[in-house]
Enzyme design. Structure first.
Site, PDB file in Angstrom:
ATOM      1  N   HIS A 126       0.824  -1.216   0.000  1.00  0.00           N
ATOM      2  CA  HIS A 126       0.000   0.000   0.000  1.00  0.00           C
ATOM      3  C   HIS A 126       0.862   1.273   0.000  1.00  0.00           C
ATOM      4  CE1 HIS A 126      -3.180  -2.886   0.655  1.00  0.00           C
ATOM      5  NE2 HIS A 126      -2.500  -3.349   1.690  1.00  0.00           N
ATOM      6  N   GLU A 163      -1.391   0.333   8.058  1.00  0.00           N
ATOM      7  CA  GLU A 163      -0.620  -0.763   7.471  1.00  0.00           C
ATOM      8  C   GLU A 163       0.473  -0.230   6.557  1.00  0.00           C
ATOM      9  OE1 GLU A 163      -1.218  -4.681   4.583  1.00  0.00           O
ATOM     10  OE2 GLU A 163      -2.878  -3.301   4.933  1.00  0.00           O
ATOM     11  N   HIS A 218       3.156  -6.945   4.444  1.00  0.00           N
ATOM     12  CA  HIS A 218       1.809  -6.509   4.795  1.00  0.00           C
ATOM     13  C   HIS A 218       1.502  -6.817   6.254  1.00  0.00           C
ATOM     14  CE1 HIS A 218       0.101  -5.750   0.705  1.00  0.00           C
ATOM     15  NE2 HIS A 218       1.080  -6.565   0.339  1.00  0.00           N
ATOM     16  N   GLU A 300       1.949 -11.578   5.678  1.00  0.00           N
ATOM     17  CA  GLU A 300       1.054 -10.841   6.576  1.00  0.00           C
ATOM     18  C   GLU A 300       1.623 -11.046   7.975  1.00  0.00           C
ATOM     19  OE1 GLU A 300      -1.429  -8.977   5.729  1.00  0.00           O
ATOM     20  OE2 GLU A 300      -2.228  -9.684   3.809  1.00  0.00           O
TER      21      GLU A 300
END
Length: 336
Positions: A126, A163, A218, A300
């Site tokens: 992101h 995030e 992430h 993650e």
């Protein structure tokens, strides 16, 4: 970098690297639970004879929900790292100095080390400014098997730690560790862009760099009580521009090694809601994996919506451990 008590994985020789006789193979089974305090993390097993000599998970159990059946685990999960819920209002991000383009982001002399000559692409998930450019990131791009949003805002902790801030911070730490071992490290972005890059461009950056390994960093945004990390591996997909057949095997090896070292260094448990306690998940709906032509995985690192995981993810000392665990896995994959 200290490996502590973590044993090296014997492996089949790679050309010009191992010095072992041709055809040498050593079956090894490693239980991660034996390397960390009891009850801290789920365990993973690898068999060196599986998958043509690559380390493949052959059994797993998670301490987060002992004895729980798959149906009893909360299945709540975000649609994907490329399609999570919007983040809270923009939080402080490590913006710092603007960097040059990703292809030139790691120019300069590198020290001699075990990763000398290797190229690693680190993809911070992101972008902290995505929420200011919703029209741009909402446009769809080709991911080979269909179309998906260019990018998303990602998730955040309840306190507003985004995030995107987390992923960029870990990416910076990871770059420092890998550079110290001689690797050329390319970031897909360094906070200098107004938004994105789009998921197809993120894959293209790794491909154009001819990366020996690529990792997208992430943190998840799932339900409270869903805890732990998981590594996402590319599924075997073919369609349009996507053909992951050449990278499925090496990506799996990369992901398994990252998962094992992440447990060892952070003492985090494998996810109790994705991957059946293995810490591994295989997916064919992510453009960043579908379009990659180099070994690539997503990690993650935890669930930002769970208070216990959020306490870790917002702690700088823990993020340093997360970066070290990822770096150790990459090094183990490349330095064989």
């Amino acid at each position: 970098m200290s490996k502590g008590s973590f044993p090296r994985f014997p492996r089949s020789p790679r050309a010009g690297r191992s010095g072992r006789p041709a055809g040498f193979r050593t079956p090894v089974v490693v239980a991660v639970a034996a390397l960390v305090p009891a009850g801290v993390a789920g365990w993973l097993l690898w068999d060196a004879e599986a998958d043509g000599g690559r380390k493949a998970p052959v059994a797993a159990a998670s301490s987060a929900s002992p004895g729980a059946s798959p149906a009893s685990r909360a299945p709540s999960r975000q649609p994907s790292p490329e399609g999570k819920e919007p983040s809270a209002p923009r939080s402080s991000a490590p913006e710092g100095a603007r960097s040059p383009s990703p292809a030139a982001a790691d120019d300069g002399p590198l020290p001699d080390g075990p990763l000398k000559g290797k190229v690693v692409v680190v993809d911070p998930g992101h972008n902290i400014r995505n929420s200011e450019h919703t029209a741009e990131i909402d446009r769809s791009v080709d991911i080979g098997t269909g179309r998906k949003e260019c990018d998303t805002t990602g998730t955040s902790t309840d306190s507003g730690y985004a995030e995107a801030s987390f992923s960029l911070d870990v990416a910076h730490r990871l770059r420092t560790i890998l550079r110290a071992q001689g690797a050329k490290v390319v970031l897909t972005h360094d906070g200098e862009r107004p938004y994105g890059p789009c998921v197809d461009e993120r894959a293209a950056i790794g491909n154009q760099a001819h990366a020996d390994a690529a990792v997208s960093v992430h943190a998840d945004g799932s339900a409270v009580g869903n805890r732990g990390f998981h590594v996402i591996l590319p599924a075997s997909v073919k369609g349009g521009r996507a053909d992951t057949a050449p990278i499925v095997g090496p990506s799996k090896e990369l992901g398994v090694r990252i998962a094992g070292h992440f447990v060892r260094v952070t003492h985090s448990a494998a996810s109790n809601y994705i991957g059946g306690g293995t810490g591994l998940d295989t997916r064919g709906d992510l453009g960043g994996l579908n379009l990659s032509t180099v070994p690539k995985v997503f990690i993650e690192c935890g669930n930002m919506r769970d208070p216990q995981d959020a306490a870790l993810l917002t702690d700088g000392a823990w993020r340093e451990k997360a970066a070290q665990g990822i770096a150790d896995g990459i090094t183990d994959f490349l330095d064989g």
